[in-house]
Design an enzyme around this catalytic site. Sequence first.
Site, PDB file in Angstrom:
ATOM      1  N   ASP A 186       0.796  -1.237   0.000  1.00  0.00           N
ATOM      2  CA  ASP A 186       0.000   0.000   0.000  1.00  0.00           C
ATOM      3  C   ASP A 186       0.826   1.284   0.000  1.00  0.00           C
ATOM      4  O   ASP A 186       0.285   2.364  -0.115  1.00  0.00           O
ATOM      5  CB  ASP A 186      -0.976   0.030   1.183  1.00  0.00           C
ATOM      6  CG  ASP A 186      -0.254   0.033   2.537  1.00  0.00           C
ATOM      7  OD1 ASP A 186       0.986  -0.048   2.553  1.00  0.00           O
ATOM      8  OD2 ASP A 186      -0.946   0.115   3.565  1.00  0.00           O
TER       9      ASP A 186
ATOM     10  N   ARG B 275      -4.416   5.110   6.022  1.00  0.00           N
ATOM     11  CA  ARG B 275      -4.774   4.754   4.641  1.00  0.00           C
ATOM     12  C   ARG B 275      -5.878   5.649   4.105  1.00  0.00           C
ATOM     13  O   ARG B 275      -6.449   6.463   4.823  1.00  0.00           O
ATOM     14  CB  ARG B 275      -5.211   3.284   4.621  1.00  0.00           C
ATOM     15  CG  ARG B 275      -4.038   2.332   4.778  1.00  0.00           C
ATOM     16  CD  ARG B 275      -3.321   2.155   3.473  1.00  0.00           C
ATOM     17  NE  ARG B 275      -4.253   1.647   2.495  1.00  0.00           N
ATOM     18  CZ  ARG B 275      -4.495   0.358   2.299  1.00  0.00           C
ATOM     19  NH1 ARG B 275      -3.832  -0.540   2.969  1.00  0.00           N
ATOM     20  NH2 ARG B 275      -5.377  -0.036   1.410  1.00  0.00           N
TER      21      ARG B 275
ATOM     22  N   TYR C  20       0.726  -3.139  11.079  1.00  0.00           N
ATOM     23  CA  TYR C  20       1.640  -4.278  11.009  1.00  0.00           C
ATOM     24  C   TYR C  20       1.954  -4.625  12.451  1.00  0.00           C
ATOM     25  O   TYR C  20       2.447  -3.761  13.206  1.00  0.00           O
ATOM     26  CB  TYR C  20       2.933  -3.906  10.297  1.00  0.00           C
ATOM     27  CG  TYR C  20       2.812  -3.844   8.792  1.00  0.00           C
ATOM     28  CD1 TYR C  20       2.604  -5.001   8.049  1.00  0.00           C
ATOM     29  CD2 TYR C  20       2.927  -2.640   8.110  1.00  0.00           C
ATOM     30  CE1 TYR C  20       2.496  -4.949   6.668  1.00  0.00           C
ATOM     31  CE2 TYR C  20       2.826  -2.578   6.727  1.00  0.00           C
ATOM     32  CZ  TYR C  20       2.608  -3.739   6.020  1.00  0.00           C
ATOM     33  OH  TYR C  20       2.510  -3.694   4.660  1.00  0.00           O
TER      34      TYR C  20
ATOM     35  N   PRO D 164       7.826  -5.676   4.598  1.00  0.00           N
ATOM     36  CA  PRO D 164       7.000  -4.540   4.170  1.00  0.00           C
ATOM     37  C   PRO D 164       7.264  -3.292   4.997  1.00  0.00           C
ATOM     38  O   PRO D 164       6.685  -2.242   4.732  1.00  0.00           O
ATOM     39  CB  PRO D 164       5.579  -5.055   4.398  1.00  0.00           C
ATOM     40  CG  PRO D 164       5.707  -6.068   5.473  1.00  0.00           C
ATOM     41  CD  PRO D 164       7.088  -6.629   5.419  1.00  0.00           C
TER      42      PRO D 164
HETATM   43  C1  LIG Z   1      -0.410 -12.216   0.331  1.00  0.00           C
HETATM   44  C2  LIG Z   1       0.523 -11.052   0.141  1.00  0.00           C
HETATM   45  C3  LIG Z   1       0.567 -10.066   1.100  1.00  0.00           C
HETATM   46  C4  LIG Z   1       1.398  -8.975   0.939  1.00  0.00           C
HETATM   47  N1  LIG Z   1       1.393  -8.021   1.871  1.00  0.00           N
HETATM   48  C5  LIG Z   1       2.153  -6.942   1.714  1.00  0.00           C
HETATM   49  C6  LIG Z   1       2.150  -5.932   2.637  1.00  0.00           C
HETATM   50  O1  LIG Z   1       1.458  -6.023   3.644  1.00  0.00           O
HETATM   51  N2  LIG Z   1       2.937  -4.845   2.420  1.00  0.00           N
HETATM   52  C7  LIG Z   1       3.748  -4.750   1.329  1.00  0.00           C
HETATM   53  O2  LIG Z   1       4.450  -3.747   1.153  1.00  0.00           O
HETATM   54  N3  LIG Z   1       3.787  -5.714   0.427  1.00  0.00           N
HETATM   55  C8  LIG Z   1       3.018  -6.802   0.590  1.00  0.00           C
HETATM   56  N4  LIG Z   1       3.063  -7.780  -0.322  1.00  0.00           N
HETATM   57  C9  LIG Z   1       4.045  -7.680  -1.391  1.00  0.00           C
HETATM   58  C10 LIG Z   1       3.585  -6.806  -2.524  1.00  0.00           C
HETATM   59  O3  LIG Z   1       2.266  -7.133  -2.850  1.00  0.00           O
HETATM   60  C11 LIG Z   1       4.547  -7.025  -3.657  1.00  0.00           C
HETATM   61  O4  LIG Z   1       5.840  -6.549  -3.277  1.00  0.00           O
HETATM   62  C12 LIG Z   1       4.180  -6.356  -4.938  1.00  0.00           C
HETATM   63  O5  LIG Z   1       2.869  -6.662  -5.296  1.00  0.00           O
HETATM   64  C13 LIG Z   1       5.142  -6.830  -6.020  1.00  0.00           C
HETATM   65  O6  LIG Z   1       4.621  -6.665  -7.270  1.00  0.00           O
HETATM   66  P1  LIG Z   1       4.913  -7.725  -8.423  1.00  0.00           P
HETATM   67  O7  LIG Z   1       4.181  -7.217  -9.596  1.00  0.00           O
HETATM   68  O8  LIG Z   1       6.341  -7.961  -8.531  1.00  0.00           O
HETATM   69  O9  LIG Z   1       4.303  -9.095  -7.900  1.00  0.00           O
HETATM   70  P2  LIG Z   1       2.804  -9.479  -7.564  1.00  0.00           P
HETATM   71  O10 LIG Z   1       2.044  -8.328  -7.065  1.00  0.00           O
HETATM   72  O11 LIG Z   1       2.870 -10.694  -6.722  1.00  0.00           O
HETATM   73  O12 LIG Z   1       2.178  -9.834  -8.972  1.00  0.00           O
HETATM   74  C14 LIG Z   1       2.469 -11.012  -9.644  1.00  0.00           C
HETATM   75  C15 LIG Z   1       1.348 -11.306 -10.617  1.00  0.00           C
HETATM   76  O13 LIG Z   1       1.706 -12.455 -11.359  1.00  0.00           O
HETATM   77  C16 LIG Z   1       0.626 -13.357 -11.397  1.00  0.00           C
HETATM   78  N5  LIG Z   1       1.204 -14.684 -11.517  1.00  0.00           N
HETATM   79  C17 LIG Z   1       1.842 -15.409 -10.583  1.00  0.00           C
HETATM   80  N6  LIG Z   1       2.231 -16.576 -11.090  1.00  0.00           N
HETATM   81  C18 LIG Z   1       1.843 -16.589 -12.371  1.00  0.00           C
HETATM   82  C19 LIG Z   1       1.936 -17.528 -13.414  1.00  0.00           C
HETATM   83  N7  LIG Z   1       2.569 -18.710 -13.246  1.00  0.00           N
HETATM   84  N8  LIG Z   1       1.395 -17.230 -14.606  1.00  0.00           N
HETATM   85  C20 LIG Z   1       0.750 -16.055 -14.806  1.00  0.00           C
HETATM   86  N9  LIG Z   1       0.620 -15.139 -13.857  1.00  0.00           N
HETATM   87  C21 LIG Z   1       1.175 -15.396 -12.657  1.00  0.00           C
HETATM   88  C22 LIG Z   1      -0.120 -13.119 -10.102  1.00  0.00           C
HETATM   89  O14 LIG Z   1      -1.472 -13.493 -10.232  1.00  0.00           O
HETATM   90  C23 LIG Z   1       0.040 -11.623  -9.906  1.00  0.00           C
HETATM   91  O15 LIG Z   1      -1.007 -10.907 -10.518  1.00  0.00           O
HETATM   92  C24 LIG Z   1       2.235  -8.880  -0.198  1.00  0.00           C
HETATM   93  C25 LIG Z   1       2.193  -9.876  -1.165  1.00  0.00           C
HETATM   94  C26 LIG Z   1       1.353 -10.950  -1.015  1.00  0.00           C
HETATM   95  C27 LIG Z   1       1.307 -12.003  -2.092  1.00  0.00           C
END
Ligand SMILES: Cc1cc2nc3c(=O)[nH]c(=O)nc-3n(C[C@H](O)[C@H](O)[C@H](O)COP(=O)(O)OP(=O)(O)OC[C@H]3O[C@@H](n4cnc5c(N)ncnc54)[C@H](O)[C@@H]3O)c2cc1C
Length: 645
Positions: A48, A276, A284, A363
């Site tokens: 967030d 927020r 947290y 986070p």
């Molecule tokens: C459950 C959870 C809780 C979190 N809580 C926090 C928090 O409290 N505070 C914080 O700062 N960060 C948090 N994060 C981390 C934060 O969400 C990530 O750092 C951020 O979203 C990273 O972005 P990204 O695009 O790299 O990965 P992601 O946001 O994880 O996006 C990856 C995307 O790829 C897709 N994907 C995955 N595998 C495949 C596949 N094999 N084929 C096709 N698509 C696929 C997923 O559906 C997703 O849409 C959390 C993450 C998760 C999963």
Amino acid sequence: MVKESRVDVLIIGAGPSGLMCANALAGAGVDFRIIDNRPIGVPAGQADGIQPRTIEVLQSYGLAEPLLKDGAQMHLCVRTSASRSFHILSSNIDTCAGILQPRTQWRHRTYWPGCRRNGSNSPLSIQGMFCYLASSYLLNVFLQITIAQSTIEALFIDSLKSQGVAVDRPIVPSSLEISEDAEELLNPSSYPVKVVLDHMLPSDTAPEQEIVHAKFVVGADGAHSWVRKTLGFSMDGEQSDYIWGVIDFIPDTDFPDIRNRCAIHSSNGSCMIIPREGDKVRFYLQMSDKDVMDPVTGRIDKAKVTAERLIDVARKTFYPYTVNEPKEVDWCSIYIIGQRVASKFSAKDRVFIAGDACHTHSPKAGQGMNASMNDTHNLGWKLAQVLRGRADISLLKTYELERQKYAQDLIDFDREFSALFSGKPRTSDNEEGVSHEQFLTAFQASGGFSSGIGVHYMPSAIVDTTHQACAPSIIIGQRMLPQIFVRVADARPVEIHDMLPSDTRFKLLVFVGLLTSEQLGKVGRLAEELQLPTSFLQKYDHPAEGKAQSMFDIIPIAAGNKDDVNYLDIPPPFRTHWSKVLIDDTDVTGRLGGGAYERFGIDPKEVTMVVVRPDGYVGMIAPSTAVESIDKYFGSFLIVRQEKP
Ligand SMILES: Cc1cc2nc3c(=O)[nH]c(=O)nc-3n(C[C@H](O)[C@H](O)[C@H](O)COP(=O)(O)OP(=O)(O)OC[C@H]3O[C@@H](n4cnc5c(N)ncnc54)[C@H](O)[C@@H]3O)c2cc1C
């Protein structure tokens, strides 16, 4: 028959990093597809925090306005320990000296009741100081914003929609092969990556397969990245012992700092409060093993981490303040801090991984989503220029070079920050605990890093520090410093970042100095030199293909008084539009702008060129006497335009 298709870039994963990549490529007119395995985007929770640098980056794509309007803005940051409270008051950060120089303000404000009961006689001050912040244009205010990850994703999805692009979902890749043919790999027009995609259909139906031949693939598929595992890259680092519960809800409490970012450090555990959007707040909460472990298996039992349980933990941490049962809980989860970086970020410069796929961290410093979006902000323009045939494919090597080092620095910073945050406070019973001074020093030292403003790329083909002395405070390898100038033609103040959009072009800021007749002679000679066919401006540009496809944008910046300068004095090659001729002077109110030459350390009797990369980072600086060094800089990664026969 299995369907086969071709695409220039296939993006796997539509989280923040994949969507940022898609948005950058869409803006550059690149042929790409973005797929995701989920039928819909993330509905609630997850990351967030939007850090200052990310706000600037989003602004450079024209996407920051809704965040500034709807997000929660953090102006005050507070640390509260069992013995006393410290308010960390945000104010403007003066970034113009090249390093972050918080304008510190201290003030007394409130008392932590537990302390007086402990018999302390000392007046308990709440001391304010800087916070991180970011530039909000024209005001030069620095802010951190919080808003749901889903809102960030929606921002990108809407922007893509307006450009006729949608995320293909639900689709899962099932195999990925990269050609071994060296010639094919070196040819940017070839399609050396073959990916098999399974289109997920309603249950009971076997997925429909498709073979995609791609020039490049970006794996932005999150922490459990299939792309990373398929490439055989390891995640190096450790899983820490810290377990955190996270809950988004509308609180009912008498804690006075509930609407400020607040770090509570108590012997009952630690809590970070993140205000927020709307009335929502995120907590947290540090969890103890007994809060989350199954005593029989010794493993984490996620079922134990309910909203009620988390509120219970919060109550103990907040005591003697109260936290009542919330009426509305948006999302809650558990977070175990793993601090890891992938062993490689790219395979054969054809498949790249980005975001959580290549780095995971706590986070606490709010970096996950920011680092992820900034990875693909770094990659997007490089892919676009290689695909257009303007840049050598070797330019793509700088992605891993720049972002892997950044990720490692982030993990090192996070390790220190999380340990301080998760450790018990120092008290008379616990002299080994974390002292206020330790916390504050680390917090201050990390300001540039956690805000993203201090990200510093090391020398490479696209970062040349040879002539740093020409403008000592504009650090080559860091993002261009924000600064208000005045347009000579209509006296309107403009923030320089607003003139550095992420449009794949290099911006040439020409500090033309005080326009005496002698200086005008120098500027004229430089303009003539840059018109020679051997100059980078001529060799690498593609004027016939229109502005959107051009390589350079030129912004002349004069020194002196706006009343004494005529914008028509600037030679035509540097005066591409009347709105682009700037002066380092104040606006008509005398309040905005001025002092940049002095602040940047630029001599107004010389002509100094600053090359800003398409992602807003300073690539090189050179005096007018060293045009050949700029030619060399661009020559190391750009391809000379071939005249059509
Ligand atoms: C459950 C959870 C809780 C979190 N809580 C926090 C928090 O409290 N505070 C914080 O700062 N960060 C948090 N994060 C981390 C934060 O969400 C990530 O750092 C951020 O979203 C990273 O972005 P990204 O695009 O790299 O990965 P992601 O946001 O994880 O996006 C990856 C995307 O790829 C897709 N994907 C995955 N595998 C495949 C596949 N094999 N084929 C096709 N698509 C696929 C997923 O559906 C997703 O849409 C959390 C993450 C998760 C999963």
